[in-house]
Scaffold this active site. Structure first.
Site, PDB file in Angstrom:
ATOM      1  N   SER A   1       0.828  -1.212   0.000  1.00 30.67           N
ATOM      2  CA  SER A   1       0.000   0.000   0.000  1.00 30.67           C
ATOM      3  C   SER A   1       0.854   1.250   0.000  1.00 30.67           C
ATOM      4  O   SER A   1       0.596   2.200  -0.753  1.00 30.67           O
ATOM      5  CB  SER A   1      -0.935  -0.003   1.216  1.00 30.67           C
TER       6      SER A   1
ATOM      7  N   SER B   1     -15.091  -0.059  -1.998  1.00 33.18           N
ATOM      8  CA  SER B   1     -13.633  -0.014  -1.849  1.00 33.18           C
ATOM      9  C   SER B   1     -13.169   1.394  -1.502  1.00 33.18           C
ATOM     10  O   SER B   1     -13.582   2.368  -2.145  1.00 33.18           O
ATOM     11  CB  SER B   1     -12.930  -0.471  -3.134  1.00 33.18           C
ATOM     12  N   SER B   2     -12.278   1.478  -0.524  1.00 34.33           N
ATOM     13  CA  SER B   2     -11.678   2.776  -0.183  1.00 34.33           C
ATOM     14  C   SER B   2     -10.736   3.258  -1.278  1.00 34.33           C
ATOM     15  O   SER B   2     -10.390   4.451  -1.323  1.00 34.33           O
ATOM     16  CB  SER B   2     -10.905   2.658   1.133  1.00 34.33           C
ATOM     17  N   GLN B   3     -10.313   2.360  -2.178  1.00 31.59           N
ATOM     18  CA  GLN B   3      -9.362   2.755  -3.228  1.00 31.59           C
ATOM     19  C   GLN B   3      -9.947   3.794  -4.173  1.00 31.59           C
ATOM     20  O   GLN B   3      -9.200   4.563  -4.785  1.00 31.59           O
ATOM     21  CB  GLN B   3      -8.904   1.525  -4.012  1.00 31.59           C
TER      22      GLN B   3
ATOM     23  N   GLU C   1      -8.292  -6.361   5.236  1.00 30.87           N
ATOM     24  CA  GLU C   1      -7.391  -7.142   4.378  1.00 30.87           C
ATOM     25  C   GLU C   1      -6.709  -8.285   5.121  1.00 30.87           C
ATOM     26  O   GLU C   1      -6.207  -9.221   4.490  1.00 30.87           O
ATOM     27  CB  GLU C   1      -6.344  -6.231   3.744  1.00 30.87           C
TER      28      GLU C   1
ATOM     29  N   HIS D   1     -13.001  -7.847  -3.670  1.00 33.40           N
ATOM     30  CA  HIS D   1     -11.535  -7.899  -3.740  1.00 33.40           C
ATOM     31  C   HIS D   1     -11.112  -8.832  -4.878  1.00 33.40           C
ATOM     32  O   HIS D   1     -11.862  -9.040  -5.835  1.00 33.40           O
ATOM     33  CB  HIS D   1     -10.973  -8.320  -2.385  1.00 33.40           C
TER      34      HIS D   1
ATOM     35  N   ARG E   1     -14.060 -12.747  -1.225  1.00 29.21           N
ATOM     36  CA  ARG E   1     -13.331 -13.417  -0.148  1.00 29.21           C
ATOM     37  C   ARG E   1     -14.255 -14.047   0.880  1.00 29.21           C
ATOM     38  O   ARG E   1     -13.900 -15.072   1.470  1.00 29.21           O
ATOM     39  CB  ARG E   1     -12.365 -12.429   0.527  1.00 29.21           C
TER      40      ARG E   1
ATOM     41  N   ARG F   1      -4.163 -13.693  -0.561  1.00 33.51           N
ATOM     42  CA  ARG F   1      -4.501 -13.881   0.849  1.00 33.51           C
ATOM     43  C   ARG F   1      -5.260 -15.191   1.086  1.00 33.51           C
ATOM     44  O   ARG F   1      -5.192 -15.761   2.173  1.00 33.51           O
ATOM     45  CB  ARG F   1      -5.260 -12.680   1.377  1.00 33.51           C
TER      46      ARG F   1
END
Length: 480
Positions: A35, A193-195, A364, A391, A395, A439
């Site tokens: 990140s 998503s925060s992205q 995450e 994601h 997930r 992950r």
């Protein structure tokens, strides 16, 4: 992938997850934060002078980011042939990013959601594409934001997803649209998503009138990642503040990182290794652990302690509020002073469930915490993580399927996952799917420490964030 699908996997695609045959006594050097690495690469490209990054994560995601920046006219060099984690980034000499080019995003969310913002400042259209699996990852909120800033988006497939082309607005159009307002106004729903928010905040300082960005969804996922972005932009000379609960104001300012930056280790990537100490017994230590950090993985020590681990930093125990006290250490390569030390997690022989636990701030690391929860004595419900459905894979669905595959009990919740304890003897080895999700692969490796005959499909997907996870995992087990 269901059970019948795993039967068709070629044996060459499978990794035999090693079992822990003795308590661990290992020190693991965790590579740099993905990140932070990708945020610093973006901010270095938005400056006007070269920047040298030390400790950059070398993985598929960061390689894709660097290749994408090179396509936009940014110079990337490796000044030390003996250390590929030292990278020199020089922005375009004329300050304009190159258009009439293509960027390949792979499956990297930071690449597909951060680089389109830089395309607004290019001198021509920029085409974006990625892995086929990336076509399922939502993109519309950040692209809606760029359209509100005057860019044109042309979709080649389904609207709101890769592939697409960003055509930047002319400066004349930008000035005309913003002449009568103090800030450019953008409203998006970033619930998935925060992205999307971070992608707009990273580029907004260069806008002629700055930006007022409003999130119109009900909740904001992973606020720590947004706070990380704000801290990094402000550290480069920018100015971002929250004007309201879901509104951020970005002042128009030139950005320039310090000449050198040393990147923290990726604390989320440390989760499988630290969790291994709880599963196998013994201890695992991670050097250079920061006392204060904007990484969501910084919450990991407190979570592991709540699950029964003994946690200390340079021999000093974790405080009740989850904080440490450590001495100041000067970075080897200069730059500002940082506080860090060696974090050690020791298994106590017991793994406790977390009950109802809000993971929204550190979503995450959910797969690693879920692996521990499968082996815990009490139930765990991880909540506030509905956004994990968007994601690398869904997930939540994937975790439930893989836990049930090995004989565990788990159910999907509206905003998370519930895991019920079972006797360890009831768990059995299976071929576990990774879903091309790094992950999920490390989640399976953690369970394989105590579940014989666990095999993992496509362990190579861990290269997304860890260059050699299988080698590091084996080394951890072999240390004495």
């Amino acid at each position: 992938m269901n059970a019948s699908d795993t039967d068709n996997v070629e044996s060459a695609d499978l990794w035999d997850a090693p079992q822990a045959i003795k308590p661990l006594h290992a020190t693991v050097m965790v590579p740099g934060s993905k990140s932070l690495s990708n945020r610093y690469l973006i901010l270095a490209a938005l400056g006007n002078k070269p920047v040298i990054l030390h400790g950059l994560l070398r993985s598929r995601d960061t390689s894709l980011m660097m290749k994408g920046l090179e396509a936009l006219g940014v110079s990337i060099e490796f000044p030390d042939p003996s250390d590929e984690t030292i990278v020199k980034i020089a922005p375009p000499a004329d300050g304009h990013f190159r258009g009439n080019t293509s960027v390949f995003c792979g499956l990297a969310g930071t690449v597909m959601r951060f680089l389109p913002g830089l395309a607004v400042f290019a001198d021509g259209p920029v085409h974006f594409d990625g892995d086929k699996q990336a076509y399922a990852r939502p993109m519309k909120p950040v692209l809606d934001g760029l359209e509100q800033l005057g860019a044109s988006i042309e979709y080649e497939g389904e609207e709101g997803y890769l592939p697409f082309t960003v055509t930047p607005p002319s400066l004349a159009i930008q000035d005309k649209q913003m002449a009568e307002v103090a800030y450019a106004e953008v409203s998006i729903d970033s619930s998935s998503s925060s992205q999307f928010i971070s992608g707009l905040l990273l580029m907004a300082s260069r806008l002629p009138h700055g930006l007022r960005l409003t999130h119109i969804g009900e909740h904001v996922p992973s606020m720590p990642h947004i706070q990380m972005t704000i801290s990094d932009v402000n550290g480069a000379g920018g100015s971002i503040h929250m004007d309201a609960t879901k509104t951020w104001v970005v002042e128009p300012k030139p950005l320039q990182l310090p000449k050198t930056i040393t990147i923290e280790p990726d604390l989320s990537n440390a989760a499988p290794f630290l969790g291994a100490a709880m599963i196998a017994g013994g201890s695992v230590s991670i050097p250079r652990w920061p006392v204060r950090t904007t990484q969501p993985g910084g919450l990991l020590p407190g979570i592991l302690q709540a699950m029964g681990a003994r946690v200390d930093l340079d021999g000093k125990p974790l405080h009740s509020d989850g904080s440490f006290a450590a001495e100041v250490v000067s970075p080897e390569h200069g730059g500002t002073e940082v506080h860090n030390g060696t974090l050690t997690v020791t298994g106590t022989g017991t793994i406790h469930g977390l009950g109802n636990y809000d993971m929204a701030a550190a979503g995450e690391i959910t797969p690693s915490i879920a692996a521990l929860a499968v082996l815990a004595q009490e139930p765990t419900s991880l909540r506030g993580i509905g956004h994990l459905r968007g994601h690398e894979t869904n997930r939540l669905e994937a975790l439930v399927q893989e836990i049930q595959r090995i004989g565990g009990r788990a159910t999907e919740l509206e905003d998370g996952i519930a895991i019920e304890p079972v006797n360890r003897d009831d768990l059995h080895g299976e071929v576990m799917e990774s879903y091309a999700d790094h992950r999920m692969a490390t989640f399976a490796a953690m369970l394989g420490l105590v579940i014989p005959d666990t095999r993992v499909v496509n362990i190579g997907t861990t290269r997304k964030t860890i260059p050699d996870f299988p080698g590091m995992w084996r080394s951890m087990l072999d240390q004495r």
